[in-house]
Design a protein around this motif. Sequence first.
Motif, mmCIF file in Angstrom:
data_model
loop_
_atom_site.group_PDB
_atom_site.id
_atom_site.type_symbol
_atom_site.label_atom_id
_atom_site.label_comp_id
_atom_site.label_asym_id
_atom_site.label_seq_id
_atom_site.Cartn_x
_atom_site.Cartn_y
_atom_site.Cartn_z
ATOM 1 N N ALA A 56 48.521 15.884 18.394
ATOM 2 C CA ALA A 56 47.569 15.947 16.753
ATOM 3 C C ALA A 56 46.139 16.545 16.645
ATOM 4 O O ALA A 56 46.050 16.850 18.247
ATOM 5 N N GLU A 57 46.793 18.128 16.535
ATOM 6 C CA GLU A 57 45.364 18.516 16.792
ATOM 7 C C GLU A 57 44.412 18.368 15.325
ATOM 8 O O GLU A 57 43.981 19.275 15.153
ATOM 9 N N ASN A 58 44.846 18.067 14.759
ATOM 10 C CA ASN A 58 44.352 18.007 13.098
ATOM 11 C C ASN A 58 43.651 16.190 12.764
ATOM 12 O O ASN A 58 43.869 15.993 11.802
ATOM 13 N N ALA A 59 43.106 15.634 14.317
ATOM 14 C CA ALA A 59 42.755 13.991 13.685
ATOM 15 C C ALA A 59 41.416 14.278 14.185
ATOM 16 O O ALA A 59 40.461 14.983 14.701
ATOM 17 N N TYR A 60 40.656 13.115 13.909
ATOM 18 C CA TYR A 60 39.796 12.384 14.334
ATOM 19 C C TYR A 60 39.137 11.045 14.138
ATOM 20 O O TYR A 60 40.022 10.683 14.056
ATOM 21 N N ILE A 61 38.655 10.361 15.511
ATOM 22 C CA ILE A 61 38.002 9.559 15.481
ATOM 23 C C ILE A 61 36.434 8.968 15.367
ATOM 24 O O ILE A 61 36.181 9.785 15.810
ATOM 25 N N LYS A 62 36.558 7.989 15.191
ATOM 26 C CA LYS A 62 35.224 7.679 15.603
ATOM 27 C C LYS A 62 35.154 6.418 15.858
ATOM 28 O O LYS A 62 35.809 4.691 15.419
ATOM 29 N N LYS A 63 34.401 5.694 16.962
ATOM 30 C CA LYS A 63 34.629 5.025 17.918
ATOM 31 C C LYS A 63 33.748 3.755 17.925
ATOM 32 O O LYS A 63 32.770 3.905 17.158
ATOM 33 N N ARG A 64 34.498 2.748 18.146
ATOM 34 C CA ARG A 64 33.965 1.701 17.639
ATOM 35 C C ARG A 64 32.244 1.637 18.917
ATOM 36 O O ARG A 64 32.357 2.201 19.778
#
Length: 66
Positions: A56-64
């Motif tokens: 996926a090139e269109n994803a984001y993550i906000k890590k814990r």
Amino acid sequence: CCYLSDLAVHRDYQSRKVGATLIEHVEKELGAEVSLILLASDTAMDYYPKIDFNKAENAYIKKRKY
């Protein structure tokens, strides 16, 4: 969509299609209209494309924070 969390196969059973078979069962239960999404560990980044996952090139993550 369905998020697949924490698929792990013991080293003794890797290369025996255990992971691919588990994912096939999940896909069968979900049906063709449901997308399957997962986060891969660094060691598994080469595995998932081999079983027809697209990066996926269109994803984001906000890590814990912990």
